[in-house]
Design a protein around this motif. Sequence first.
Motif, mmCIF file in Angstrom:
data_model
loop_
_atom_site.group_PDB
_atom_site.id
_atom_site.type_symbol
_atom_site.label_atom_id
_atom_site.label_comp_id
_atom_site.label_asym_id
_atom_site.label_seq_id
_atom_site.Cartn_x
_atom_site.Cartn_y
_atom_site.Cartn_z
ATOM 1 N N ASN A 1 -8.142 -5.873 -2.736
ATOM 2 C CA ASN A 1 -8.591 -4.524 -2.401
ATOM 3 C C ASN A 1 -7.539 -3.460 -2.700
ATOM 4 O O ASN A 1 -7.852 -2.403 -3.251
ATOM 5 C CB ASN A 1 -8.991 -4.453 -0.923
ATOM 6 N N VAL A 2 -6.277 -3.732 -2.343
ATOM 7 C CA VAL A 2 -5.258 -2.708 -2.610
ATOM 8 C C VAL A 2 -5.023 -2.555 -4.112
ATOM 9 O O VAL A 2 -4.756 -1.451 -4.601
ATOM 10 C CB VAL A 2 -3.937 -2.998 -1.859
ATOM 11 N N ARG A 3 -5.164 -3.648 -4.853
ATOM 12 C CA ARG A 3 -5.040 -3.538 -6.308
ATOM 13 C C ARG A 3 -6.215 -2.737 -6.885
ATOM 14 O O ARG A 3 -6.034 -1.884 -7.765
ATOM 15 C CB ARG A 3 -4.984 -4.922 -6.945
ATOM 16 N N ASN A 4 -7.417 -2.996 -6.384
ATOM 17 C CA ASN A 4 -8.601 -2.284 -6.883
ATOM 18 C C ASN A 4 -8.570 -0.796 -6.521
ATOM 19 O O ASN A 4 -9.089 0.040 -7.269
ATOM 20 C CB ASN A 4 -9.871 -2.930 -6.334
ATOM 21 N N LEU A 5 -7.972 -0.467 -5.388
ATOM 22 C CA LEU A 5 -7.797 0.947 -5.034
ATOM 23 C C LEU A 5 -6.872 1.628 -6.030
ATOM 24 O O LEU A 5 -7.097 2.776 -6.428
ATOM 25 C CB LEU A 5 -7.208 1.072 -3.626
ATOM 26 N N ASN A 6 -5.835 0.929 -6.429
ATOM 27 C CA ASN A 6 -4.852 1.524 -7.322
ATOM 28 C C ASN A 6 -5.320 1.603 -8.764
ATOM 29 O O ASN A 6 -4.787 2.395 -9.543
ATOM 30 C CB ASN A 6 -3.525 0.765 -7.225
ATOM 31 N N THR A 7 -6.315 0.807 -9.134
ATOM 32 C CA THR A 7 -6.881 0.917 -10.484
ATOM 33 C C THR A 7 -8.081 1.856 -10.519
ATOM 34 O O THR A 7 -8.624 2.129 -11.584
ATOM 35 C CB THR A 7 -7.322 -0.471 -11.004
ATOM 36 N N GLY A 8 -8.519 2.315 -9.342
ATOM 37 C CA GLY A 8 -9.652 3.231 -9.288
ATOM 38 C C GLY A 8 -11.009 2.555 -9.273
ATOM 39 O O GLY A 8 -12.037 3.219 -9.364
ATOM 40 N N ASP A 9 -11.031 1.222 -9.137
ATOM 41 C CA ASP A 9 -12.307 0.504 -9.123
ATOM 42 C C ASP A 9 -13.071 0.699 -7.824
ATOM 43 O O ASP A 9 -14.290 0.535 -7.780
ATOM 44 C CB ASP A 9 -12.071 -0.991 -9.359
ATOM 45 N N ILE A 10 -12.358 0.993 -6.747
ATOM 46 C CA ILE A 10 -12.976 1.310 -5.461
ATOM 47 C C ILE A 10 -12.269 2.525 -4.876
ATOM 48 O O ILE A 10 -11.187 2.908 -5.344
ATOM 49 C CB ILE A 10 -12.903 0.125 -4.465
ATOM 50 N N GLN A 11 -12.885 3.140 -3.862
ATOM 51 C CA GLN A 11 -12.286 4.333 -3.258
ATOM 52 C C GLN A 11 -11.824 4.097 -1.812
ATOM 53 O O GLN A 11 -10.928 4.785 -1.337
ATOM 54 C CB GLN A 11 -13.280 5.506 -3.266
ATOM 55 N N MET A 12 -12.431 3.153 -1.120
ATOM 56 C CA MET A 12 -12.019 2.820 0.242
ATOM 57 C C MET A 12 -12.077 1.302 0.414
ATOM 58 O O MET A 12 -12.733 0.613 -0.386
ATOM 59 C CB MET A 12 -12.893 3.501 1.297
ATOM 60 N N ALA A 13 -11.408 0.795 1.459
ATOM 61 C CA ALA A 13 -11.392 -0.646 1.669
ATOM 62 C C ALA A 13 -10.816 -0.971 3.033
ATOM 63 O O ALA A 13 -10.259 -0.107 3.720
ATOM 64 C CB ALA A 13 -10.561 -1.341 0.585
ATOM 65 N N LEU A 14 -10.923 -2.236 3.402
ATOM 66 C CA LEU A 14 -10.177 -2.792 4.513
ATOM 67 C C LEU A 14 -9.086 -3.683 3.930
ATOM 68 O O LEU A 14 -9.288 -4.342 2.904
ATOM 69 C CB LEU A 14 -11.085 -3.614 5.429
ATOM 70 N N ALA A 15 -7.927 -3.688 4.578
ATOM 71 C CA ALA A 15 -6.820 -4.518 4.108
ATOM 72 C C ALA A 15 -5.883 -4.800 5.265
ATOM 73 O O ALA A 15 -5.693 -3.956 6.144
ATOM 74 C CB ALA A 15 -6.059 -3.832 2.972
ATOM 75 N N GLN A 16 -5.293 -5.973 5.260
ATOM 76 C CA GLN A 16 -4.346 -6.323 6.306
ATOM 77 C C GLN A 16 -3.120 -5.422 6.244
ATOM 78 O O GLN A 16 -2.668 -5.022 5.161
ATOM 79 C CB GLN A 16 -3.923 -7.788 6.174
ATOM 80 N N ASN A 17 -2.535 -5.170 7.407
ATOM 81 C CA ASN A 17 -1.362 -4.306 7.510
ATOM 82 C C ASN A 17 -0.180 -4.851 6.711
ATOM 83 O O ASN A 17 0.518 -4.106 6.016
ATOM 84 C CB ASN A 17 -0.984 -4.177 8.989
ATOM 85 N N ASP A 18 0.045 -6.176 6.778
ATOM 86 C CA ASP A 18 1.174 -6.773 6.074
ATOM 87 C C ASP A 18 0.996 -6.711 4.562
ATOM 88 O O ASP A 18 1.934 -6.386 3.823
ATOM 89 C CB ASP A 18 1.409 -8.210 6.531
ATOM 90 N N VAL A 19 -0.208 -6.985 4.095
ATOM 91 C CA VAL A 19 -0.480 -6.949 2.655
ATOM 92 C C VAL A 19 -0.339 -5.519 2.134
ATOM 93 O O VAL A 19 0.220 -5.284 1.052
ATOM 94 C CB VAL A 19 -1.889 -7.492 2.351
ATOM 95 N N SER A 20 -0.831 -4.559 2.897
ATOM 96 C CA SER A 20 -0.721 -3.149 2.506
ATOM 97 C C SER A 20 0.739 -2.742 2.349
ATOM 98 O O SER A 20 1.125 -2.084 1.379
ATOM 99 C CB SER A 20 -1.399 -2.249 3.543
ATOM 100 N N SER A 21 1.565 -3.142 3.309
ATOM 101 C CA SER A 21 2.988 -2.813 3.251
ATOM 102 C C SER A 21 3.674 -3.483 2.063
ATOM 103 O O SER A 21 4.469 -2.862 1.349
ATOM 104 C CB SER A 21 3.675 -3.228 4.554
ATOM 105 N N ASP A 22 3.378 -4.764 1.847
ATOM 106 C CA ASP A 22 3.981 -5.482 0.714
ATOM 107 C C ASP A 22 3.620 -4.820 -0.609
ATOM 108 O O ASP A 22 4.466 -4.679 -1.498
ATOM 109 C CB ASP A 22 3.507 -6.940 0.704
#
Length: 319
Positions: free
Chosen positions: A68-89
């Motif tokens: 999800n965080v990768r897809n947000l950064n490529t513009g494939d999605i606009q919102m998502a849920l993601a774990q706090n640790d994964v988001s920070s990493d």
Amino acid sequence: MKKTILSVLTVAFLSSFALFGCGDSEIKFGTAAKNSKYDEFAGVMKSNLEREGKYKLTIVNSAGSAANVRNLNTGDIQMALAQNDVSSDAYHAVGAFKGGFPLHDFAAVASIYTESCHVVVRADSSIYKMTDLVGKKVSIGELHSGSEQNAKQILNAYDVIGYQVQSLNYNYDEATKNLINGSVDAMFFTGGVRMPVLVQLSKQVPIRLIPIDEEQIKKVMDNYKFYTKMVIPAGSYVGQNEPVTTLGIKTLLVASRTMDPEDVEEITENLFKNANSFTPILPGGDVISLENAVEGVSIPFHRGAARYYHSKNIKVKTD
């Protein structure tokens, strides 16, 4: 010819505005596998937003947090849920994201609830403790999922690494089917208590949850600041008669920085206005509240979300 070029540019501009500005906007929302707690949460959020008639939420199933965080950064999605640790990493390019570029094109909207690390075996299994996993076939979660990252960190705390287990990257459906037919011995799932896929599994075949020992809980929490100690209450799944001690990770609602701050502000307001509608699907004891939403968040907040919190006299960090 000039008129044609101008028309094309105008259409492109209006299309972009329709997606990220005010108006009847489509938002692609990244979750996890079907029947996951992420998917369940997105369904409630979709109903809440679309009832007001301004936003259309399209649910996009994925491998989970890291995808999800990768897809947000490529513009494939606009919102998502993601774990706090994964988001920070991802934001700091460490852990599973080490060696790559920091992913800064997403930001926090709110902390939603705490996920629990589930280690699941069949009730007729000879596995009763984590060290019994040595030599077994273990689904550690889909590739690039938060479950996979958590599984590796927990197994490392027991010094169970590499060749000592046969690690398999199955998604939720694959893992449960293979546990039922005996092709895998155990599976790691990180998700909110009463995960739909596990509730359904426990109705199909008797299961047992494996606890994480206090020594390893402390070891993981000392090494990774995002974990908390959790207890999966007795009765969360069919046949689970005892509480199970484990580790937990916060779940964040995150958004692309390209989203218009006014849209994100309105969506944040909608989240809290309809907070009670999420209560039936949240893990026991978790509630969506302003206090919980800003506590312990590991990445900066979206400017739109920050506007909403500011209106409630709450200050949050933005870039």
